[in-house]
Structures are given as structure tokens and as C-alpha cells.
Design an enzyme around this catalytic site. Structure first.
Site, PDB file in Angstrom:
ATOM      1  N   ASN A   1      -2.047   2.139   5.798  1.00 48.96           N
ATOM      2  CA  ASN A   1      -0.941   1.274   5.130  1.00 48.96           C
ATOM      3  C   ASN A   1      -0.856   0.662   6.514  1.00 48.96           C
ATOM      4  O   ASN A   1       0.015   0.909   7.416  1.00 48.96           O
ATOM      5  CB  ASN A   1       0.057   1.596   4.667  1.00 48.96           C
ATOM      6  N   GLY A   2      -0.676  -1.394   6.490  1.00 51.32           N
ATOM      7  CA  GLY A   2      -0.261  -1.541   7.323  1.00 51.32           C
ATOM      8  C   GLY A   2      -1.402  -2.533   7.765  1.00 51.32           C
ATOM      9  O   GLY A   2      -2.328  -3.028   6.948  1.00 51.32           O
TER      10      GLY A   2
ATOM     11  N   HIS B   1      18.584 -36.981  -5.638  1.00 48.56           N
ATOM     12  CA  HIS B   1      18.642 -36.896  -4.797  1.00 48.56           C
ATOM     13  C   HIS B   1      16.556 -36.579  -4.781  1.00 48.56           C
ATOM     14  O   HIS B   1      16.186 -36.403  -4.059  1.00 48.56           O
ATOM     15  CB  HIS B   1      18.486 -36.105  -3.913  1.00 48.56           C
TER      16      HIS B   1
ATOM     17  N   GLU C   1       8.381 -15.036 -10.548  1.00 51.10           N
ATOM     18  CA  GLU C   1       7.181 -13.740  -9.655  1.00 51.10           C
ATOM     19  C   GLU C   1       7.165 -12.885 -10.528  1.00 51.10           C
ATOM     20  O   GLU C   1       5.900 -12.022 -11.525  1.00 51.10           O
ATOM     21  CB  GLU C   1       8.037 -12.540  -9.217  1.00 51.10           C
TER      22      GLU C   1
ATOM     23  N   LYS D   1       6.338  -4.264  -3.815  1.00 54.11           N
ATOM     24  CA  LYS D   1       7.504  -4.272  -3.744  1.00 54.11           C
ATOM     25  C   LYS D   1       8.279  -4.276  -2.159  1.00 54.11           C
ATOM     26  O   LYS D   1       8.854  -4.429  -2.024  1.00 54.11           O
ATOM     27  CB  LYS D   1       8.072  -2.590  -4.210  1.00 54.11           C
TER      28      LYS D   1
ATOM     29  N   LYS E   1      13.149 -15.021  -9.867  1.00 57.27           N
ATOM     30  CA  LYS E   1      12.947 -13.938 -11.033  1.00 57.27           C
ATOM     31  C   LYS E   1      11.419 -14.496 -11.957  1.00 57.27           C
ATOM     32  O   LYS E   1      10.667 -13.430 -13.001  1.00 57.27           O
ATOM     33  CB  LYS E   1      14.569 -13.688 -11.713  1.00 57.27           C
TER      34      LYS E   1
ATOM     35  N   GLU F   1      18.067 -17.106  -7.222  1.00 56.87           N
ATOM     36  CA  GLU F   1      17.801 -16.245  -7.240  1.00 56.87           C
ATOM     37  C   GLU F   1      16.777 -16.067  -9.460  1.00 56.87           C
ATOM     38  O   GLU F   1      16.145 -15.287  -9.654  1.00 56.87           O
ATOM     39  CB  GLU F   1      19.110 -15.274  -7.089  1.00 56.87           C
TER      40      GLU F   1
ATOM     41  N   TRP G   1      -2.429  -3.256  -1.422  1.00 60.20           N
ATOM     42  CA  TRP G   1      -1.863  -4.489  -2.034  1.00 60.20           C
ATOM     43  C   TRP G   1      -2.961  -5.261  -0.641  1.00 60.20           C
ATOM     44  O   TRP G   1      -2.706  -5.013   0.506  1.00 60.20           O
ATOM     45  CB  TRP G   1      -0.413  -4.482  -1.347  1.00 60.20           C
TER      46      TRP G   1
ATOM     47  N   ARG H   1       3.947  -0.376  -4.816  1.00 56.54           N
ATOM     48  CA  ARG H   1       3.759  -0.968  -3.323  1.00 56.54           C
ATOM     49  C   ARG H   1       2.303  -1.926  -3.263  1.00 56.54           C
ATOM     50  O   ARG H   1       1.960  -1.959  -2.825  1.00 56.54           O
ATOM     51  CB  ARG H   1       3.239   0.358  -2.136  1.00 56.54           C
TER      52      ARG H   1
ATOM     53  N   CYS I   1       0.767  -1.182   0.133  1.00 56.97           N
ATOM     54  CA  CYS I   1       0.200   0.060   0.247  1.00 56.97           C
ATOM     55  C   CYS I   1       1.086   1.135  -0.027  1.00 56.97           C
ATOM     56  O   CYS I   1       1.850   1.371   0.372  1.00 56.97           O
ATOM     57  CB  CYS I   1      -1.104   0.071   0.909  1.00 56.97           C
TER      58      CYS I   1
HETATM   59  C1  F6R Z   1      11.860 -10.131  -5.930  1.00 59.48           C
HETATM   60  C2  F6R Z   1      11.993  -9.216  -4.825  1.00 59.48           C
HETATM   61  C3  F6R Z   1      10.841  -9.990  -3.077  1.00 59.48           C
HETATM   62  C4  F6R Z   1      12.176  -8.799  -1.799  1.00 59.48           C
HETATM   63  C5  F6R Z   1      11.648  -9.456  -1.109  1.00 59.48           C
HETATM   64  C6  F6R Z   1      11.722  -8.624  -0.062  1.00 59.48           C
HETATM   65  O1  F6R Z   1      12.259  -9.807  -6.894  1.00 59.48           O
HETATM   66  O2  F6R Z   1      11.496  -8.499  -4.780  1.00 59.48           O
HETATM   67  O3  F6R Z   1      11.433 -10.601  -3.074  1.00 59.48           O
HETATM   68  O4  F6R Z   1      13.455  -9.527  -1.728  1.00 59.48           O
HETATM   69  O5  F6R Z   1       9.889  -9.010  -0.289  1.00 59.48           O
HETATM   70  O6  F6R Z   1      12.235  -6.820   0.094  1.00 59.48           O
HETATM   71  P1  F6R Z   1      13.783  -6.144   0.908  1.00 59.48           P
HETATM   72  O7  F6R Z   1      14.748  -6.965   0.350  1.00 59.48           O
HETATM   73  O8  F6R Z   1      12.525  -4.870   0.092  1.00 59.48           O
HETATM   74  O9  F6R Z   1      13.305  -6.387   2.198  1.00 59.48           O
END
Ligand code: F6R
Length: 614
Positions: free
Chosen positions: A101-102, A510, A494, A609, A491, A487, A75, A27, A2
Site C-alpha cells: 500500500n503506497g 456573479h 461522490e 476512504k 456528498k 459539504e 485502489w 480503502r 489499498c
Molecule cells: C468525502 C470524504 C473525503 C475525505 C478526504 C479526507 O466524503 O470522505 O473527501 O474527507 O479524503 O480524508 P481524511 O479526513 O481521512 O483525511
């Protein structure tokens, strides 16, 4: 999770709010809304399901004239994304409107009590409970909005950043924060309010980051006033922003994600600047130098983080164990907080977070502090909660990351962890000066190497066409390349919604080996490191089962290149630096596959994000 924007001033309220919402859309973007208070003191709320652009279309024929306003991009936490659950929320009598937000943890209890008192609810959100509670207190106690907000927040358990406006008062916004970010921009005769500073960066560079438990009174023509939940006057610390508007725009790229991938040579230069000196022979990291005793005496390091930052943390373990010979544990912050962790006073706990606002990571920091450990933060967003909550730390300095999928923040985090490991090694004498100089020298050249890797862009775009319709992917790596595999898989899933799993290559036999067939691409990260011979066997095992292999190898590789179906060649590096180089082609691969599938790479479904809820 949010985004909140508020504006009070003589500018165009609606335009400022909408532009701000677009900046905060990273957000959350399942619904959006504005509350506008006009010169007669009437509040109009316009809100709708979907992105901010939907809200703009919805408002096209509305009267959007206003003197003050608050806005929100959501969100969802309580209740599905819908028009009725979108913010702002009105109190029952329509006298106040609120954005939040929260999460209000005791919202059910409060809601039941308010229903007993005759309140009716029009949404499933916890936010509406807060709106109704504020209004109920205001009417019952016959008090000001500020006093009612303070009293309501004293009854609330949970996390919030809120902004509240009131009917008949086009000159006031009341705002408060607890565990969710809120920053107030101070302009010339105008105030801005936002979840981060991006919505007002072109209007002012002066701002105040609200602290937990603080309530701000923003009144037209009056200086900002901040008090605490127990009604004590709080100090106002004005921060000067160092952010430019160009950092928030796409700069000719079709998406923020692609821009951010291509920015990496520059962001890595910014990250390294002033930290690798004397031709690479010495590393200076102030966070370490200022706390030498802590790092000298540390018996153990615990890294806490989530998602991509957790993958960077896994690399941190390899780096610190290799270079400093200190045992390192890497924990998901969300698990750590509930795992009754055993933390010693001579532990160093490192929290990694791009946003600096991740609720689980903040909670893990709190636990580590309570146990008496030294807590060090690695963040990107200057002034965010994690740098403020930790005892020391360092920024990755990669600039605002707007694409929801983390790219340049990951390489920045890995770079800072490399510098951290080197500077601890320097301090504890666990690496020879020659070895430090060798790595330091390559670090100085890393931005150029990444530039070279980015030249693979066209080849990766073509290759992506072959893989676009695969339903599952396996990513394999060993040693330093294992977190890169994780990673790479994250990527892909997501932004393209293709199922992908990352595995340590040797673990494949395994279980996951059962999945391998021509339909499932296997991406193998296989630079020439000390595990190269081992991974050659893994590549052969996949090929023997008809697997379709895309390998990331070093330039000049002849062995894996002859077995794999497709190869992408990256420059040769010291082993500890390979992750920065090998992760870049995987970012591009995910990007192009998602684009081929027509997905919204900057705002993938269900994600946000900044994850400020548990
Ligand atoms: C993946 C991604 C998320 C963040 C995770 C932690 O691309 O962006 O997995 O890495 O939500 O977020 P931060 O780094 O802001 O604590």
C-alpha cells in the site's frame, strides 16, 4: 488507498484473510488478491479485478489450504485496475510474493535498472518493481529475505506498507512501513497484520502499530521482532484496542452510510462526553488545557485538511474567528505543502483528518513542524499516523466510519472544532461566561436535536424521487451555512455521480445564476441566523428565474417556506451550532438520490476512504 491483511497461525488462513479484506474494502476495491503458502512451502497467488466478492467467486474451486497468507484490496495508482495489476505480485522467479500500500516514487529508475539485469515484468505496478528488487538483492547478495527487504527499502523513495512471504517458508511474514499504516495483531500463538485493526478485532485486542522505517519479522512460535531500516532493534509498544465487532457491522441497516447517518445522536454524545461539564458552563479539552501557552500566544491559526475534513476546517474558521478573535486560514493540505507557506513559530497549525492517514495532510504537518509551529491534530482513528505525528490534539470519538462518504465524522469534526473554539475562548477571555453557557447548554442537547432531524428521513426519501434525475445541482449557503453547502454538494457528487456545486449564496449573481432554470434544483441552507434577510433575497433571485428550490429552514419559518418549492424544517439553534443540524438532511438527501439511481453508496466508484497517496 489499498488494504493489506496478513495471517500466520493455526486458524483458517484463507477465511481470515477474506474477512479482513472485506473490512478493509473501504480503502479501495478495484481488484483483490491473496498469496497463500501451504505446508509444502508452495505459494499460490489468486487475484482478480473487482471487489473482494469477485475474488471469493474466483477462489471457489481453488485449493486454498494454507499455513500463512497475505492479501490485498487495491485502489489503483500505477496501472489500470486489472487482473495483472492486482496484488500480490511475485518476484521474477516466483520465490517471493508481496502486497503493498503506497507508491514507490523512484520505481521507474529501479525498473529500468532491473530490466538491464534481465528482469521481466508482468504488470505496470510499482509494487512488482519492489518484489523484483527484493529478489534480485537476495540472489545477488545471497542473503536472507529480511536482509534483502531491508536493503531494497533503503533504495526505495516513497510510501509503503508491505507484507512479504517466501516460498519454502510457511512460517514467516516480513512486513515494513513508511508513511502508510500497518498494525500487527498479537494473538494466542498467531499473528495478524493489517492496514488498520478492524480485520482482527474479534481475535485479539493486543496490537503493535508499526512506525515509519520499521521492519517486523513475524515468525511462527517466536516473539515479534522489530528492527529499523538501519538494522537497530526497535521497541515494541503493545496497544490495547478499544473497538467492538458490532461497530464494524451494519446493524440491520442496508448500508454503512445510512447506519452512520443514524448513529449521529450517539456519536455526538460520545464526542461531547466529559468535555462539556457543569451543565454546559465549562468546556474541558485536554489538548488545549495541556498546551495553554501555545493557544494563549497564538497570533494565527492555520487549518490544513482535505475533502470533507477541509469543509469542517472552514467551519472551524468561522467558529474560532467568532469566538476567539484569532485570524484563521484554512488550506487544502495538498496545496499547502507546495505553496511555500509562510509559517511562524507562534502559529498553531490544526490538521483535521478522519482516517489520520491522509498523505497530503501528513505532509502539511511535517512542513508545519519543520517551521517550528505547534501542530494539533483532530482525528477519528485511534493510533493512526496523524495523532502520532502531531504534538497534541483530540479524537472525535465517533467510532469506525466505514461508508466511503464521510457523515458522522464530519459532524464529529465540527463538534470538536466548536469545543476547541469555546475552550480557547475560555482561555483567552474572548467570550462572556453567559454566552459560553448558552452555547454549552445547547451542545448538551444537540444529540436530541439530531434525533429530531432524523425523523425527516421518510419525507427526504419521498423528496429524493423528485430530484433523482436532475443532472446538476446548486447548493447555496451564507456564513456558517456556506461550508454546509459545499459539504452537501460533495456528498451528492461522490455517491450519486450527479454534478453539484456549492457556492456562497451571494456569489451566485456573479456567474452561477446563469445556470438556473427549472431543470436544476437549488438547495438553499437558510436557518434563521444574522444573514437570514440576505439569503431571503438570494432565494427570491433564484425563484425569479424559475429555479426549483429545496430549502433547509428553521421550524416556524414563514418567509422562505412561502417562496421555496420544498422545505425541510430543523430545530432553532444558536448560529454557531446550525451546521451540525443542517448537514444531516443533506446527507440523507444524497443517500436516497444515490439509492434511487442504483449506486453503491458505501463504495462509490474511483474513491477510497483513506487516501494514503499524493
Ligand atoms: C468525502 C470524504 C473525503 C475525505 C478526504 C479526507 O466524503 O470522505 O473527501 O474527507 O479524503 O480524508 P481524511 O479526513 O481521512 O483525511
Amino acid at each position: 488507498m489499498c488494504g493489506i491483511v496478513g495471517y500466520l497461525g493455526d486458524g483458517n488462513v484463507y477465511d481470515i484473510l477474506i474477512k479482513g479484506l472485506h473490512r478493509l474494502e473501504y480503502r479501495g476495491y478495484d481488484s483483490a488478491g491473496v498469496a497463500l503458502v501451504d505446508g509444502n512451502g508452495e505459494i499460490s497467488v489468486f487475484k482478480t479485478k473487482g471487489k473482494v466478492s469477485n475474488l471469493e467467486a474466483f477462489c471457489a474451486d481453488k485449493d486454498i489450504d494454507a499455513r500463512v497468507g497475505i492479501a490485498h484490496t487495491r485502489w489503483a495508482t500505477h496501472g489500470e485496475p486489472s487482473d495483472s495489476n492486482a496484488h500480490p505480485h511475485f518476484s521474477g522467479d516466483g520465490n517471493i510474493a508481496i502486497v503493498h500500500n503506497g507508491t514507490i516514487e523512484n520505481y521507474k529508475l529501479l525498473k529500468d535498472a532491473l530490466i538491464q539485469h534481465g528482469c521481466e515484468f508482468h504488470s505496470e505496478t510499482d509494487t512488482e518493481v519492489l518484489a523484483q528488487l527484493i529478489e534480485y538483492i537476495r540472489v545477488t547478495n545471497n542473503c536472507s529475505l529480511l536482509a534483502a527487504v531491508r536493503e531494497a527499502l533503503n533504495q526505495v523513495v516513497g510510501a509503503y506498507a508491505i507484507a512479504v512471504v517466501e516460498k519454502n517458508d510457511p512460517d514467516t511474514i516480513i512486513a515494513a512501513r513508511q508513511s502508510s499504516p500497518l498494525v500487527i495483531g498479537i494473538g494466542n500463538g498467531e499473528y495478524f497484520l493489517a492496514s488498520d485493526a478492524t480485520p482482527f478485532v474479534e481475535y485479539t485486542n493486543e496490537c503493535v502499530y508499526l512506525k515509519d522505517g520499521e521492519i517486523a519479522e513475524i515468525r511462527r512460535g517466536q516473539p515479534l521482532k522489530i528492527t529499523t531500516l538501519d538494522n537497530q532493534e526497535a521497541e515494541i509498544d503493545i496497544t490495547k484496542l478499544e473497538m467492538s465487532i458490532s461497530q464494524l457491522e451494519k446493524g440491520g441497516y442496508p448500508h454503512f452510510m445510512l447506519k452512520e447517518i443514524f448513529e449521529q445522536p450517539d456519536t455526538l454524545r460520545d464526542c461531547i462526553r466529559g468535555r462539556v461539564v457543569e451543565n454546559g458552563t465549562r468546556i474541558i479539552l485536554n489538548g488545549v488545557n495541556d498546551n495553554k501557552e501555545k493557544f494563549l500566544n497564538a497570533k494565527r491559526i492555520i487549518i490544513v485538511a482535505c475533502g470533507t475534513s477541509w469543509h469542517a476546517g472552514l467551519l472551524g474558521r468561522y467558529l474560532i474567528q467568532d469566538m476567539c478573535r484569532i485570524p484563521v486560514e484554512v488550506e487544502y493540505a495538498s496545496e499547502f505543502r507546495y505553496s511555500k507557506p509562510i509559517i511562524y513559530k507562534d502559529d498553531v497549525v490544526i490538521a483535521i483528518s478522519q482516517s489520520g492517514e491522509t498523505a497530503d495532510t501528513l505532509a502539511a504537518i511535517q512542513i508545519a513542524k519543520e517551521a517550528g509551529a505547534f501542530v494539533f491534530g483532530i482525528s477519528n482513528v485511534v493510533g493512526s499516523s496523524i495523532p502520532r505525528e502531531t504534538y497534541s490534539g483530540c479524537y472525535i470519538h465517533v467510532g469506525p466510519e466505514i461508508g466511503v462518504a464521510s457523515t458522522k465524522a464530519f459532524t464529529g469534526q465540527v463538534m470538536v472544532l466548536t469545543l476547541l473554539a469555546l475552550s480557547i475562548a475560555q482561555l483567552r477571555n474572548t467570550m462572556s461566561q453567559d454566552k459560553i453557557a448558552e452555547v454549552g447548554n445547547h451542545i448538551l442537547r444537540i444529540p436530541d436535536y439530531v434525533e429530531k432531524v432524523l425523523k425527516l428521513n421518510d419525507k427526504i426519501e419521498r423528496l429524493s424521487l423528485i430530484f433523482t434525475y436532475a443532472r446538476n445541482f446548486l447548493y447555496l449557503g451564507r456564513g456558517y451555512s456556506y461550508p454546509v453547502a459545499l459539504e452537501g454538494a460533495l456528498k451528492l457528487k461522490e455517491i450519486s455521480y450527479i454534478h453539484a456545486e456549492g457556492y456562497p449564496a451571494a456569489e451566485m449573481k456573479h456567474g452561477p445564476i446563469a445556470l438556473i432554470d427549472q431543470e436544476m434544483p437549488t438547495v438553499i441552507i437558510a436557518p434563521q441566523d444574522h444573514l437570514y434577510e440576505k439569503i431571503v433575497s438570494n432565494v427570491q433571485q433564484v425563484k425569479a428565474r424559475g429555479g426549483n428550490i429545496l430549502a433547509i429552514v428553521n421550524e416556524g419559518d414563514t418567509v422562505i417556506s412561502n417562496i421555496a418549492d420544498h422545505v425541510l424544517e430543523v430545530p432553532v439553534m444558536p448560529e454557531c451550532l446550525t451546521p451540525i443540524i443542517t448537514s444531516v438532511p443533506l446527507q440523507l438527501l444524497s443517500y436516497y438520490i444515490a439509492i434511487n439511481k442504483g449506486k453503491d453508496v458505501d463504495m462509490p466508484r474511483n474513491l477510497a476512504k483513506s487516501v494514503t497517496v499524493e
